[in-house]
Design a protein around this motif. Structure first.
Motif, short mmCIF file in Angstrom:
data_model
loop_
_atom_site.label_atom_id
_atom_site.label_comp_id
_atom_site.label_asym_id
_atom_site.label_seq_id
_atom_site.Cartn_x
_atom_site.Cartn_y
_atom_site.Cartn_z
N GLU A 1 -0.97 -6.23 -4.53
CA GLU A 1 0.18 -6.53 -5.39
C GLU A 1 -0.26 -6.91 -6.80
O GLU A 1 0.44 -6.60 -7.78
N LEU A 2 -1.39 -7.58 -6.92
CA LEU A 2 -1.88 -7.95 -8.24
C LEU A 2 -2.30 -6.72 -9.03
O LEU A 2 -2.04 -6.61 -10.24
N ALA A 3 -2.97 -5.81 -8.35
CA ALA A 3 -3.43 -4.59 -9.02
C ALA A 3 -2.24 -3.75 -9.48
O ALA A 3 -2.24 -3.24 -10.61
N ALA B 1 -1.04 -15.13 -10.03
CA ALA B 1 -1.71 -15.22 -8.74
C ALA B 1 -2.07 -16.66 -8.40
O ALA B 1 -1.91 -17.12 -7.25
N LEU B 2 -2.54 -17.42 -9.38
CA LEU B 2 -2.97 -18.79 -9.14
C LEU B 2 -1.79 -19.72 -8.85
O LEU B 2 -1.90 -20.66 -8.06
N LEU C 1 0.81 -1.22 0.00
CA LEU C 1 0.00 0.00 0.00
C LEU C 1 0.84 1.27 0.00
O LEU C 1 0.30 2.36 0.22
N ARG C 2 2.13 1.14 -0.22
CA ARG C 2 2.98 2.33 -0.29
C ARG C 2 2.70 3.05 -1.61
O ARG C 2 2.61 2.44 -2.67
N THR D 1 -10.28 -6.30 -2.56
CA THR D 1 -10.93 -5.89 -3.81
C THR D 1 -10.08 -4.89 -4.59
O THR D 1 -10.62 -4.07 -5.35
N SER D 2 -8.79 -4.93 -4.43
CA SER D 2 -7.92 -4.04 -5.22
C SER D 2 -8.18 -4.30 -6.70
O SER D 2 -8.45 -5.42 -7.11
#
Length: 392
Positions: A327-329, A389-390, A20-21, A355-356
């Protein structure tokens, strides 16, 4: 001596660990990226007519407004802009602020206060949340998407001064508030309905006035007790905010809205640009239809590339693609940029945990080549990020 700001390092480390930085990335004057991150919905920020409006206003009135609106900051230009905004949106009167944020602060605090209750939507924009907190009223958080819940809160409220605040168009997912039902509840319960139409102005509107906003589309602009705020920095490509409503409401804000009374007025350049942009919107209402067509195209591309994300048909300019963890977003955003596409990236606290997302915002001036690139980049990036991600 102990460092009174030593906690900043620990806080920064915690944010970095949570993905979140945040950091500031300056844009260049000319960039090769197709921009789906800005709020320039109608493509007017660089329109030569809008730029010339800013330049001419600066030549005429100077670089700054020189003071607050109640001292020297109100020029004939500000007054003309307010008249034109009120006429276009269908309101009795309008009051321009230095930003949409200060417009919300001024309107909510001046219409509530000690001894009042503010019913705030659970997904309300940060400026509405801050305004409710600063109002010194009792604040109840409710789901304005479910008018029956708002009705239940108001039915139990002992306060006689009541204000319900909600976004008209949700700033993250583009969902539309049920304004007709909310207005009926407020009418029956003696409450003011304050709608932030920042993402509706220039995007929604009745068939006779495309772009006049969601409140105008709902036929509520002249409803007694309905107050509208909006920004000049999205569809109008400029800077500033506005409150629209009954003349006595606007008169009260001039007397009581602290973010109006004690703030330097909107700079002439911003007022001139907004006035010119409003003129373009009046003369070229087809821009609104072009925006919706572009949003539908972007959504179709996102839906094909990310079938698991449940991409809905857009009702406004934004197309959200929910990816999950921050991180995915950010990985998707960075990969899109490397491939030539700028995408918005929303992480907590802007959205709930888990929910990013990418928030892709369409523009009326996106051409066929731009949309083809969007389709190609999303088809490459989103499945790859999902696969990472998977397997990770």
């Amino acid at each position: 001596m102990n460092d009174p700001l030593a906690w900043l390092d620990e806080t920064a480390q915690d944010r970095r660990a949570a993905g979140l930085r945040r950091s500031l990335t300056p844009r260049e004057v000319v960039e090769p990226l197709v921009d789906l991150a800005s709020n320039d919905y109608l493509g007017l920020a660089r329109d030569p007519r809008v730029v010339e409006g800013a330049v001419e206003a600066t030549r005429t009135w100077g670089a700054g407004s020189t003071g607050s609106r109640l001292v020297t900051g109100t020029t004939r230009l500000h007054a003309a802009l307010e008249e034109e905004l009120a006429a276009f949106c269908g309101a009795e009167a309008a009051l321009v602020f230095s930003s949409g944020y200060t417009a919300n602060l001024g309107a909510v605090t001046a219409l509530s206060g000690r001894g009042a209750v503010v019913v705030s939507d659970v997904a309300a924009h940060a400026s509405l949340v801050d305004a409710a907190r600063l109002s010194r009223a009792r604040v109840v958080v409710s789901r304005c998407s479910v008018p029956a819940e708002v009705d239940a809160v108001l039915a139990e409220a002992p306060e006689t001064r009541r204000v319900v605040v909600t976004d008209g168009v949700d700033s993250v997912d583009g969902g539309l508030a049920p304004l007709g039902e909310l207005a009926a509840v407020c009418r029956a319960r003696g409450a003011v309905l304050l709608v932030d139409d920042a993402h509706g102005l220039g995007v929604r509107g009745p068939a006779s006035r495309p772009g006049a906003g969601l409140v105008a589309e709902a036929g509520l602009m002249r409803e007694r007790g309905v107050v509208v705020t909006a920004t000049l920095s999205k569809s109008l490509g400029s800077q500033g905010g506005v409150v629209l409503g009954d003349a006595d409401v606007i008169a009260h804000l001039i007397d009581a809205a602290r973010s109006f009374i004690f703030d330097t007025a909107l700079a002439p350049a911003a007022a001139g640009a907004a006035q010119a942009a409003l003129g373009v919107l009046r003369d070229e209402p087809e821009r609104v239809a072009a925006l919706h067509a572009a949003a539908a195209s972007v959504a179709a591309s996102a839906r094909a590339a990310a079938s698991w994300a449940g991409v809905a048909e857009p009702t406004a300019a934004m197309v959200p693609v929910v990816l999950g963890e921050p991180e995915l977003a950010t990985a998707a955003r960075d990969a899109c940029a490397e491939a030539g596409l700028r995408a918005g990236c929303f992480r907590p606290p802007s959205v709930p945990e888990g929910t990013s997302r990418l928030r892709l915002t369409a523009r009326a001036d996106l051409g066929a080549d731009d949309l083809a690139l969007v389709d190609r980049v999303l088809a490459e990036v989103l499945p790859a990020v999902r696969g990472t991600a998977l397997t990770g």
